[in-house]
Design an enzyme around this catalytic site. Structure first.
Site, PDB file in Angstrom:
ATOM      1  N   PRO A   1       0.825  -1.216   0.000  1.00 46.41           N
ATOM      2  CA  PRO A   1       0.000   0.000   0.000  1.00 46.41           C
ATOM      3  C   PRO A   1       0.859   1.266   0.000  1.00 46.41           C
ATOM      4  O   PRO A   1       0.417   2.331  -0.396  1.00 46.41           O
ATOM      5  CB  PRO A   1      -0.795  -0.112   1.305  1.00 46.41           C
ATOM      6  CG  PRO A   1      -0.714  -1.541   1.696  1.00 46.41           C
ATOM      7  CD  PRO A   1       0.587  -2.056   1.176  1.00 46.41           C
TER       8      PRO A   1
ATOM      9  N   GLU B   1       2.637  -7.112   8.285  1.00 47.89           N
ATOM     10  CA  GLU B   1       2.783  -5.658   8.106  1.00 47.89           C
ATOM     11  C   GLU B   1       3.776  -5.356   6.990  1.00 47.89           C
ATOM     12  O   GLU B   1       4.077  -4.193   6.730  1.00 47.89           O
ATOM     13  CB  GLU B   1       3.272  -5.039   9.422  1.00 47.89           C
ATOM     14  CG  GLU B   1       2.320  -5.245  10.593  1.00 47.89           C
ATOM     15  CD  GLU B   1       0.895  -4.860  10.233  1.00 47.89           C
ATOM     16  OE1 GLU B   1      -0.004  -5.704  10.370  1.00 47.89           O
ATOM     17  OE2 GLU B   1       0.694  -3.710   9.801  1.00 47.89           O
TER      18      GLU B   1
ATOM     19  N   ARG C   1      -1.187  -9.236 -20.807  1.00 45.77           N
ATOM     20  CA  ARG C   1      -2.087  -8.955 -21.932  1.00 45.77           C
ATOM     21  C   ARG C   1      -1.417  -8.048 -22.967  1.00 45.77           C
ATOM     22  O   ARG C   1      -1.882  -7.932 -24.099  1.00 45.77           O
ATOM     23  CB  ARG C   1      -3.395  -8.347 -21.481  1.00 45.77           C
ATOM     24  CG  ARG C   1      -3.291  -6.948 -20.902  1.00 45.77           C
ATOM     25  CD  ARG C   1      -4.623  -6.463 -20.390  1.00 45.77           C
ATOM     26  NE  ARG C   1      -5.543  -6.122 -21.442  1.00 45.77           N
ATOM     27  CZ  ARG C   1      -5.565  -4.940 -22.062  1.00 45.77           C
ATOM     28  NH1 ARG C   1      -4.681  -4.012 -21.755  1.00 45.77           N
ATOM     29  NH2 ARG C   1      -6.458  -4.702 -22.997  1.00 45.77           N
TER      30      ARG C   1
ATOM     31  N   ASP D   1      -6.760   0.810 -25.294  1.00 40.60           N
ATOM     32  CA  ASP D   1      -7.061   0.675 -23.872  1.00 40.60           C
ATOM     33  C   ASP D   1      -7.633   1.960 -23.306  1.00 40.60           C
ATOM     34  O   ASP D   1      -7.301   3.048 -23.766  1.00 40.60           O
ATOM     35  CB  ASP D   1      -5.755   0.394 -23.105  1.00 40.60           C
ATOM     36  CG  ASP D   1      -5.512  -1.101 -23.026  1.00 40.60           C
ATOM     37  OD1 ASP D   1      -4.378  -1.494 -22.768  1.00 40.60           O
ATOM     38  OD2 ASP D   1      -6.487  -1.847 -23.239  1.00 40.60           O
TER      39      ASP D   1
HETATM   40  O1  LIG Z   1      -2.163  -4.531   0.401  1.00 40.58           O
HETATM   41  C1  LIG Z   1      -1.406  -4.433  -0.553  1.00 40.58           C
HETATM   42  O2  LIG Z   1      -0.291  -5.264  -0.718  1.00 40.58           O
HETATM   43  C2  LIG Z   1      -0.182  -6.335   0.218  1.00 40.58           C
HETATM   44  C3  LIG Z   1       0.574  -5.912   1.423  1.00 40.58           C
HETATM   45  C4  LIG Z   1       1.961  -5.784   1.364  1.00 40.58           C
HETATM   46  C5  LIG Z   1       2.657  -5.364   2.492  1.00 40.58           C
HETATM   47  C6  LIG Z   1       1.982  -5.087   3.667  1.00 40.58           C
HETATM   48  C7  LIG Z   1       0.590  -5.221   3.708  1.00 40.58           C
HETATM   49  C8  LIG Z   1      -0.119  -5.628   2.576  1.00 40.58           C
HETATM   50  C9  LIG Z   1      -1.608  -3.412  -1.597  1.00 40.58           C
HETATM   51  C10 LIG Z   1      -2.618  -2.463  -1.609  1.00 40.58           C
HETATM   52  N1  LIG Z   1      -2.444  -1.706  -2.730  1.00 40.58           N
HETATM   53  N2  LIG Z   1      -1.366  -2.178  -3.392  1.00 40.58           N
HETATM   54  C11 LIG Z   1      -0.824  -3.211  -2.717  1.00 40.58           C
END
Ligand SMILES: O=C(OCc1ccccc1)c1cn[nH]c1
Length: 241
Positions: free
Chosen positions: A87, A114, A156, A171
């Site tokens: 995220p 995390e 794709r 696209d």
């Molecule tokens: O949650 C996501 O990745 C998984 C992830 C990785 C690291 C810690 C927590 C969660 C994500 C959301 N938007 N893009 C990726």
């Protein structure tokens, strides 16, 4: 293109072997390797995570395990590109999908808990390109689903994967606008008729109508995309919409 994915849930990536992408793999247009991170653990409990320094909730993925996994998966490759969904990453865009589609080897690290100890990324960055990438402003449980999103968006674009390469050219976002509405038979459905212009055969009018709908939709749903357009992208008519 070679794609490697390291994850504690290898079965989560199975859908990549189905349908269109599965056929592309069978045809050798891309090869996919999915690796269980626990292969590189060394304790009887096959531990991959530990408590965060500095305190706080949740667990962090251990650097030793990831370091050995990436060493092996990237071994012998002069220029793998490591992609770590998170995220906290740089937003993944269609432009990045095109960039990745030109890469000979993509390696994906699926974070859970995390996230992964930051030193893994910092260490990898000394010998390969590393992108921490976000697919959107929300939090998933792990990176696996994000990897499937990225792999589908990239695959794709590979020659031969899509039956009709033209659709990858037209696209959404390729002209900076959202796609407008699409219609197919029947001509009237639940008292809703297909817009006449689309059945007129007047291709100039159809092109104009589609662009008008695309601009209206972009204005309505993604004004940020309109703002990002080059100044000469919209003509007087467009601005009057
Ligand atoms: O949650 C996501 O990745 C998984 C992830 C990785 C690291 C810690 C927590 C969660 C994500 C959301 N938007 N893009 C990726």
């Amino acid at each position: 293109m070679r794609i490697d994915v390291v994850t504690i849930f290898p079965e989560y990536l199975e859908p990549l072997r189905a349908a269109l992408l599965g056929r592309a793999i069978e045809r050798g247009l891309l090869s996919l390797g999915v690796h269980d991170l626990r292969r590189w653990t060394y304790d009887v409990h096959k531990g991959v995570d530990d408590s965060p320094y500095g305190g706080g909730p949740g667990m962090v993925m251990k650097p030793q395990v990831w370091g050995e996994a990436l060493d092996e998966v990237c071994a012998g490759d002069p220029a793998p590109r490591l992609v770590v969904p998170t995220p906290a990453g740089r937003p993944f865009t269609q432009a990045m999908a095109h960039e990745y589609a030109a890469e000979p080897h993509l390696v994906f690290a699926c974070g859970r808990y995390e996230g992964i100890d930051q030193r893994v990324v910092d260490d990898a960055a000394t010998r390969m390109r590393v992108d921490e990438v976000s697919i959107g402003d929300y939090v998933l449980v792990g990176g696996e689903v994000a990897v499937m999103v990225i792999v589908e968006a990239v695959a794709r674009l590979l020659p031969g994967v899509l039956g009709n390469p033209a659709s990858a050219q037209q696209d959404s976002f390729s002209d900076g606008l959202l796609e407008g509405p699409s219609f197919t038979r029947p001509e009237v459905w639940r008292d809703r008729a297909v817009p006449d212009v689309l059945r007129s055969g007047n291709h100039a009018a159809i092109t104009r109508w589609r662009r008008d709908r695309a601009i209206e939709r972009t204005f309505e749903r993604r004004p940020d995309l309109l703002a990002a357009l080059p100044p000469d992208a919209l003509d007087k008519h467009d601005r009057a919409l």
